[in-house]
Design a protein around this motif. Structure first.
Motif, PDB file in Angstrom:
ATOM      1  N   ALA A  42       0.817  -1.222   0.000  1.00  0.00           N
ATOM      2  CA  ALA A  42       0.000   0.000   0.000  1.00  0.00           C
ATOM      3  C   ALA A  42       0.843   1.261   0.000  1.00  0.00           C
ATOM      4  CB  ALA A  42      -0.912  -0.005   1.230  1.00  0.00           C
ATOM      5  N   LEU A  43       2.135   1.092   0.226  1.00  0.00           N
ATOM      6  CA  LEU A  43       3.031   2.252   0.271  1.00  0.00           C
ATOM      7  C   LEU A  43       3.309   2.791  -1.130  1.00  0.00           C
ATOM      8  CD1 LEU A  43       6.079   1.636   2.625  1.00  0.00           C
ATOM      9  CD2 LEU A  43       4.372   3.420   2.802  1.00  0.00           C
ATOM     10  N   PRO A  44       3.437   4.113  -1.257  1.00  0.00           N
ATOM     11  CA  PRO A  44       3.919   4.648  -2.535  1.00  0.00           C
ATOM     12  C   PRO A  44       5.329   4.107  -2.787  1.00  0.00           C
ATOM     13  CG  PRO A  44       3.070   6.401  -1.134  1.00  0.00           C
ATOM     14  CD  PRO A  44       3.109   5.164  -0.307  1.00  0.00           C
ATOM     15  N   SER A  45       5.690   3.856  -4.020  1.00  0.00           N
ATOM     16  CA  SER A  45       6.952   3.177  -4.340  1.00  0.00           C
ATOM     17  C   SER A  45       8.179   3.924  -3.809  1.00  0.00           C
ATOM     18  CB  SER A  45       7.075   2.974  -5.840  1.00  0.00           C
ATOM     19  OG  SER A  45       6.948   4.225  -6.483  1.00  0.00           O
ATOM     20  N   GLU A  46       8.139   5.259  -3.757  1.00  0.00           N
ATOM     21  CA  GLU A  46       9.290   6.033  -3.258  1.00  0.00           C
ATOM     22  C   GLU A  46       9.581   5.697  -1.792  1.00  0.00           C
ATOM     23  OE1 GLU A  46      11.322   8.397  -4.795  1.00  0.00           O
ATOM     24  OE2 GLU A  46      10.440   7.501  -6.589  1.00  0.00           O
TER      25      GLU A  46
ATOM     26  N   LYS B 217      11.440  -7.865  14.109  1.00  0.00           N
ATOM     27  CA  LYS B 217      11.804  -7.060  12.935  1.00  0.00           C
ATOM     28  C   LYS B 217      10.546  -6.663  12.158  1.00  0.00           C
ATOM     29  CE  LYS B 217      14.971  -7.099   9.030  1.00  0.00           C
ATOM     30  NZ  LYS B 217      15.896  -7.903   8.226  1.00  0.00           N
ATOM     31  N   CYS B 218       9.633  -7.616  11.972  1.00  0.00           N
ATOM     32  CA  CYS B 218       8.383  -7.329  11.260  1.00  0.00           C
ATOM     33  C   CYS B 218       7.574  -6.273  12.019  1.00  0.00           C
ATOM     34  CB  CYS B 218       7.541  -8.594  11.116  1.00  0.00           C
ATOM     35  SG  CYS B 218       8.105  -9.700   9.837  1.00  0.00           S
ATOM     36  N   GLU B 219       7.499  -6.415  13.349  1.00  0.00           N
ATOM     37  CA  GLU B 219       6.726  -5.444  14.146  1.00  0.00           C
ATOM     38  C   GLU B 219       7.311  -4.047  14.004  1.00  0.00           C
ATOM     39  OE1 GLU B 219       5.136  -8.372  17.753  1.00  0.00           O
ATOM     40  OE2 GLU B 219       7.003  -7.252  18.000  1.00  0.00           O
ATOM     41  N   GLN B 220       8.651  -3.959  14.047  1.00  0.00           N
ATOM     42  CA  GLN B 220       9.296  -2.648  13.917  1.00  0.00           C
ATOM     43  C   GLN B 220       9.040  -2.056  12.532  1.00  0.00           C
ATOM     44  OE1 GLN B 220      13.296  -3.819  14.903  1.00  0.00           O
ATOM     45  NE2 GLN B 220      13.083  -3.187  17.041  1.00  0.00           N
ATOM     46  N   ARG B 221       9.121  -2.898  11.511  1.00  0.00           N
ATOM     47  CA  ARG B 221       8.921  -2.433  10.133  1.00  0.00           C
ATOM     48  C   ARG B 221       7.465  -1.981   9.919  1.00  0.00           C
ATOM     49  NH1 ARG B 221       9.792   0.224   6.092  1.00  0.00           N
ATOM     50  NH2 ARG B 221       9.398  -0.604   4.025  1.00  0.00           N
ATOM     51  N   ILE B 222       6.525  -2.753  10.483  1.00  0.00           N
ATOM     52  CA  ILE B 222       5.107  -2.376  10.365  1.00  0.00           C
ATOM     53  C   ILE B 222       4.878  -1.021  11.031  1.00  0.00           C
ATOM     54  CG2 ILE B 222       2.787  -2.953  11.215  1.00  0.00           C
ATOM     55  CD1 ILE B 222       3.504  -5.912  10.669  1.00  0.00           C
ATOM     56  N   PHE B 223       5.487  -0.813  12.184  1.00  0.00           N
ATOM     57  CA  PHE B 223       5.355   0.469  12.887  1.00  0.00           C
ATOM     58  C   PHE B 223       5.883   1.620  12.016  1.00  0.00           C
ATOM     59  CE2 PHE B 223       7.028   3.671  15.911  1.00  0.00           C
ATOM     60  CZ  PHE B 223       5.837   4.003  16.545  1.00  0.00           C
ATOM     61  N   GLN B 224       7.067   1.378  11.385  1.00  0.00           N
ATOM     62  CA  GLN B 224       7.645   2.419  10.501  1.00  0.00           C
ATOM     63  C   GLN B 224       6.723   2.713   9.326  1.00  0.00           C
ATOM     64  OE1 GLN B 224      11.355   0.701   9.298  1.00  0.00           O
ATOM     65  NE2 GLN B 224      12.496   1.532  11.030  1.00  0.00           N
ATOM     66  N   VAL B 225       6.236   1.656   8.692  1.00  0.00           N
ATOM     67  CA  VAL B 225       5.391   1.834   7.500  1.00  0.00           C
ATOM     68  C   VAL B 225       4.093   2.533   7.876  1.00  0.00           C
ATOM     69  CG1 VAL B 225       4.136   0.613   5.688  1.00  0.00           C
ATOM     70  CG2 VAL B 225       6.410  -0.136   6.311  1.00  0.00           C
ATOM     71  N   ASP B 230       0.518   7.169   7.788  1.00  0.00           N
ATOM     72  CA  ASP B 230      -0.194   8.213   8.540  1.00  0.00           C
ATOM     73  C   ASP B 230       0.172   9.594   8.016  1.00  0.00           C
ATOM     74  OD1 ASP B 230      -1.431   6.345  10.058  1.00  0.00           O
ATOM     75  OD2 ASP B 230      -0.150   6.580  11.821  1.00  0.00           O
ATOM     76  N   LYS B 231       1.467   9.793   7.704  1.00  0.00           N
ATOM     77  CA  LYS B 231       1.909  11.090   7.174  1.00  0.00           C
ATOM     78  C   LYS B 231       1.247  11.366   5.830  1.00  0.00           C
ATOM     79  CE  LYS B 231       6.456  11.510   9.277  1.00  0.00           C
ATOM     80  NZ  LYS B 231       7.881  11.264   9.037  1.00  0.00           N
ATOM     81  N   GLU B 232       1.123  10.298   5.004  1.00  0.00           N
ATOM     82  CA  GLU B 232       0.502  10.451   3.688  1.00  0.00           C
ATOM     83  C   GLU B 232      -0.945  10.912   3.842  1.00  0.00           C
ATOM     84  OE1 GLU B 232       1.771   9.747   0.573  1.00  0.00           O
ATOM     85  OE2 GLU B 232       3.765   9.365   1.392  1.00  0.00           O
ATOM     86  N   VAL B 233      -1.634  10.318   4.811  1.00  0.00           N
ATOM     87  CA  VAL B 233      -3.050  10.641   5.009  1.00  0.00           C
ATOM     88  C   VAL B 233      -3.204  12.062   5.533  1.00  0.00           C
ATOM     89  CG1 VAL B 233      -5.100  10.065   6.376  1.00  0.00           C
ATOM     90  CG2 VAL B 233      -3.713   8.248   5.370  1.00  0.00           C
ATOM     91  N   LEU B 234      -2.318  12.435   6.486  1.00  0.00           N
ATOM     92  CA  LEU B 234      -2.428  13.776   7.082  1.00  0.00           C
ATOM     93  C   LEU B 234      -1.911  14.835   6.100  1.00  0.00           C
ATOM     94  CD1 LEU B 234      -1.283  12.945  10.718  1.00  0.00           C
ATOM     95  CD2 LEU B 234      -3.600  13.454   9.948  1.00  0.00           C
TER      96      LEU B 234
END
Lengths: 51, 234
Positions: A42-46, B217-225, B230-234
């Motif tokens: 779901a992330l933009p590719s960048e 590692k997956c939990e940390q990556r999910i948190f980052q993503v 969230d930034k994209e939405v805001l």
């Protein structure tokens, strides 16, 4: 309780316990991997490239 | 999904442990009726000793991970700390549980508060309980990690203390039967089952550590993503 019966009950409890624990660890790992794959899709590719 | 190395090790370890228990139950020779109050319960030894061995590997991983986080600020080492504490909790409980079952049959009581080995190992397991529950209830951050890593570092002192406890204070817990410098008190068949148990528990705990590190590692990556989304939405 007879000695061998007591031992069998103790062993059975331990095998079931360790089996459940192993199963939950594997399932948790797989579910998180799938969740990560779908959320990254779901992330933009960048943004995906940044990580 | 293709199984990873950690999952293969978990499966191999579990199958090996099950085989060890079957061999211990059906094949390993009986001990002298005069030497034990409950000779049948002595067969728990084939589970108890390897699980304690695996617990020491897990607490070693906890120590390495704690030191790596404290001194290098390494994310990989933090994941090792998390995996070591979870593996230490699981193997610690296995050891305590099997010891209590044996103690109840052999001594007539599952626990002896005056025995140094029992109490130092109990404290180690409680340390793992604290680290696992504490981390799950606290927000992740440098201060939280430092606190838990500090406990992981200093708590490790209980490992050598537990190891030597029966050599110095022989109270209730039996002394060592392998690695004593002499021939020991177990015969070839007993040693074979014990060796299979130690190998199996080692595979299981290594598998758990690898899989648990991947989970973190997956939990940390999910948190980052999620933060990026969230930034994209805001």
């Amino acid at each position: 309780m007879d000695g061998m019966t007591y031992l069998a009950v103790g062993y059975f409890g331990m095998v079931v316990g360790i089996g459940l624990w192993t199963y939950t660890v594997v399932i948790r790992s797989r579910r998180l991997s799938e969740r990560l794959d779908s959320i990254e899709a779901a992330l933009p590719s960048e943004d995906a490239k940044e990580h | 999904m293709k199984p990873r190395l950690g999952e293969w090790l978990l499966l191999t370890g579990f199958l090996g442990i099950t085989s060890t228990l079957l061999l211990a139950f059906l094949w390993a020779p009986s001990v002298s009726l005069d030497a034990f109050e409950s000779p049948a319960a002595q067969r728990l030894f084939y589970w108890h000793v390897p699980s304690a061995w695996a617990a020491f590997i897990a607490f070693g991983a906890l120590f390495l991970g704690s030191a790596g986080w404290m001194f290098k600020r390494s994310e990989r080492m933090w994941r090792l700390h998390v995996a070591g504490s979870e593996a230490g909790l699981a193997t610690g409980l296995m050891t305590v549980w099997s010891g209590c079952v044996w103690g109840a049959a052999e001594w007539g009581t599952p626990w002896d508060w005056s025995d140094v080995r029992l109490n130092t190992f109990g404290l180690l397991t409680l340390l793992a309980v604290y680290l696992v529950l504490g981390r799950n209830s606290q927000p992740d951050g440098i201060e939280t990690r430092d606190t838990f890593a500090g406990f992981g570092l200093y708590g490790f002192v209980l490992v050598p203390f537990t190891y030597i406890a029966t050599r110095i204070w022989a109270i209730r817990h039996p002394g060592p039967v392998v690695g004593t410098g002499d021939e020991g008190s177990i015969n070839g068949d007993m040693g074979l089952v014990l060796f299979l148990g130690a190998l199996s528990f080692t595979a299981l705990i290594m598998g758990h550590i690898l899989t648990s590190m991947r989970i973190t590692k997956c939990e940390q990556r999910i948190f980052q993503v999620q933060q990026v989304l969230d930034k994209e939405v805001l």
